[in-house]
Design a protein around this motif. Structure first.
Motif, short mmCIF file in Angstrom:
data_model
loop_
_atom_site.label_atom_id
_atom_site.label_comp_id
_atom_site.label_asym_id
_atom_site.label_seq_id
_atom_site.Cartn_x
_atom_site.Cartn_y
_atom_site.Cartn_z
N SER A 150 0.84 -1.19 0.00
CA SER A 150 0.00 0.00 0.00
C SER A 150 0.88 1.25 0.00
O SER A 150 1.99 1.25 0.53
CB SER A 150 -0.89 0.00 1.25
OG SER A 150 -1.46 1.27 1.48
N ASP A 151 0.36 2.32 -0.59
CA ASP A 151 1.09 3.59 -0.57
C ASP A 151 0.51 4.56 0.46
O ASP A 151 0.71 5.77 0.39
CB ASP A 151 1.11 4.22 -1.96
CG ASP A 151 -0.29 4.49 -2.50
OD1 ASP A 151 -1.28 4.23 -1.77
OD2 ASP A 151 -0.41 4.94 -3.66
N ALA A 152 -0.21 4.00 1.45
CA ALA A 152 -0.91 4.84 2.42
C ALA A 152 0.02 5.48 3.45
O ALA A 152 -0.38 6.42 4.13
CB ALA A 152 -1.98 4.02 3.14
N TRP A 153 1.25 4.96 3.59
CA TRP A 153 2.14 5.45 4.65
C TRP A 153 3.49 5.83 4.04
O TRP A 153 4.50 5.16 4.24
CB TRP A 153 2.33 4.37 5.72
CG TRP A 153 1.04 3.86 6.28
CD1 TRP A 153 0.35 2.75 5.91
CD2 TRP A 153 0.26 4.49 7.29
NE1 TRP A 153 -0.81 2.62 6.63
CE2 TRP A 153 -0.89 3.68 7.50
CE3 TRP A 153 0.42 5.64 8.07
CZ2 TRP A 153 -1.87 4.01 8.43
CZ3 TRP A 153 -0.56 5.96 9.00
CH2 TRP A 153 -1.68 5.14 9.18
N LEU A 263 -3.04 -8.31 8.71
CA LEU A 263 -1.93 -7.69 7.99
C LEU A 263 -2.43 -6.63 7.02
O LEU A 263 -1.79 -5.59 6.83
CB LEU A 263 -1.12 -8.76 7.25
CG LEU A 263 -0.28 -9.67 8.15
CD1 LEU A 263 0.14 -10.93 7.40
CD2 LEU A 263 0.95 -8.92 8.66
N ARG A 264 -3.57 -6.90 6.40
CA ARG A 264 -4.13 -5.92 5.46
C ARG A 264 -4.44 -4.61 6.18
O ARG A 264 -4.28 -3.51 5.62
CB ARG A 264 -5.39 -6.48 4.81
CG ARG A 264 -5.96 -5.59 3.70
CD ARG A 264 -7.07 -6.29 2.97
NE ARG A 264 -8.18 -6.60 3.86
CZ ARG A 264 -9.18 -7.41 3.54
NH1 ARG A 264 -9.18 -8.04 2.36
NH2 ARG A 264 -10.16 -7.63 4.39
N PRO A 287 2.82 -7.68 0.66
CA PRO A 287 4.08 -8.27 0.20
C PRO A 287 4.63 -9.23 1.26
O PRO A 287 4.71 -8.87 2.44
CB PRO A 287 5.01 -7.07 0.03
CG PRO A 287 4.10 -5.90 -0.09
CD PRO A 287 2.91 -6.21 0.75
N SER A 288 4.99 -10.44 0.85
CA SER A 288 5.33 -11.47 1.83
C SER A 288 6.57 -12.25 1.42
O SER A 288 6.89 -12.39 0.24
CB SER A 288 4.15 -12.45 1.98
OG SER A 288 2.99 -11.76 2.40
#
Length: 299
Positions: A150-153, A263-264, A287-288
């Protein structure tokens, strides 16, 4: 004086973990290594698209934005040197500062982790990851099928870790697998005040802790422990981290619940787990990487 990486967080990463080179890799896997090299050369000025670990690397390198070189990312790849030119150019096009790389043209590259002093090795190659772990380096096989970060942070590097066989040794996991949940809970309750031995990713957590303390006004690190443990077995995990004098920002004791949706919500740039079932499930959300260590990966 000779250059040194001794005061930096050093991340070694393969080309396919950093960039999406799956189309090119299919040609290589077909046995046409010359065709693969030719294709990479033809695409020298075509930047490769971001891979699964791209955002993690991009964010870590932002700790250098104030002029203090705190993080070094080194390409450590089975690629050939010609293909390496494209990797460096792709990094330049993306604004990712890559200065160093080792390209072994098909030979195992993990031996170079020691002179690099690497704190983390990310690769798509399972054999290289296992050998790196055996040599004592935090390492994970990147699942290329993972969801992108995610690009949220944008100003936080977010990393989530499983506990047993990742941050901690697999001591307790061995009890669970051989004797069951009740024995595991009793074992951990009786040893609640005894710190667990460190697992393969303890050195990375410690290095991230040092990086956070070194400081950067524009970037911070947020970590999470995401474990199948539940009360009362949670106490030993918490006390172990206290004994190490290392803090995590969040801790999730899920008692066997699926980790993916938790995790999401946390939205890590990367998640590390030793069990294939957990990591395959998590890859549907974040991503894992698979950490092939401990009793769950024997045989």
């Amino acid at each position: 004086m000779p250059a040194s990486l001794g005061d930096k967080l050093v991340v070694a990463i393969s080309s396919r973990a950093l960039f999406n080179l799956e189309e090119e890799n299919r040609l290589f896997e077909s046995g046409d290594s010359e065709g693969y090299m030719r294709l990479q050369f033809e695409r020298l000025d075509v930047p490769a698209q971001p891979g699964i670990a791209y955002q993690l690397v991009q964010k870590l390198l932002r700790f250098n934005d104030d002029g203090n070189e705190r993080v070094e990312v080194v390409i450590l790849s089975r690629n050939d040197p010609v293909s390496g030119m494209r990797v460096f150019r792709s990094g330049g096009a993306a604004g990712i500062k890559l200065q160093r790389g080792v390209f072994t043209q098909g030979r195992p590259p993990y031996g170079y982790l020691r002179p690099l002093g690497a704190h983390l090795f990310l690769s798509v190659n399972a054999e290289d990851v296992r050998e790196a772990l055996n040599a004592g380096f935090p390492a994970a096989r990147v699942l290329v099928e993972s969801v992108k970060a995610s690009d949220a942070w944008p100003n936080e590097v977010r990393i989530a870790f499983d506990g047993d066989a990742v941050l901690f040794s697999d001591e307790a996991e061995r009890v669970f697998q051989s004797q069951g949940l009740d024995a595991f809970q009793a074992h951990e309750l009786s040893k609640a005040t005894l710190p667990l031995p460190g697992g393969p990713f303890k050195p990375l957590l410690a290095a991230l802790h040092r990086l956070q303390k070194a400081g950067n006004a524009n970037m911070r690190i947020r970590t999470a422990l995401v474990t199948a443990r539940s009360a009362p077995a949670h106490e030993r995990a918490i006390r172990t981290l206290m004994n190490w004098n290392i803090k995590v920002d969040e801790a999730m004791f899920l008692g066997g619940l699926p980790k993916g949706e938790f995790l999401r919500e946390f939205e890590p740039d990367f998640f590390f787990d030793d069990q294939t079932g957990h990591v395959n499930s998590a890859a549907q959300h974040v991503p894992s990487g698979h950490v092939a260590s401990g009793i769950s990966n024997v045989g």
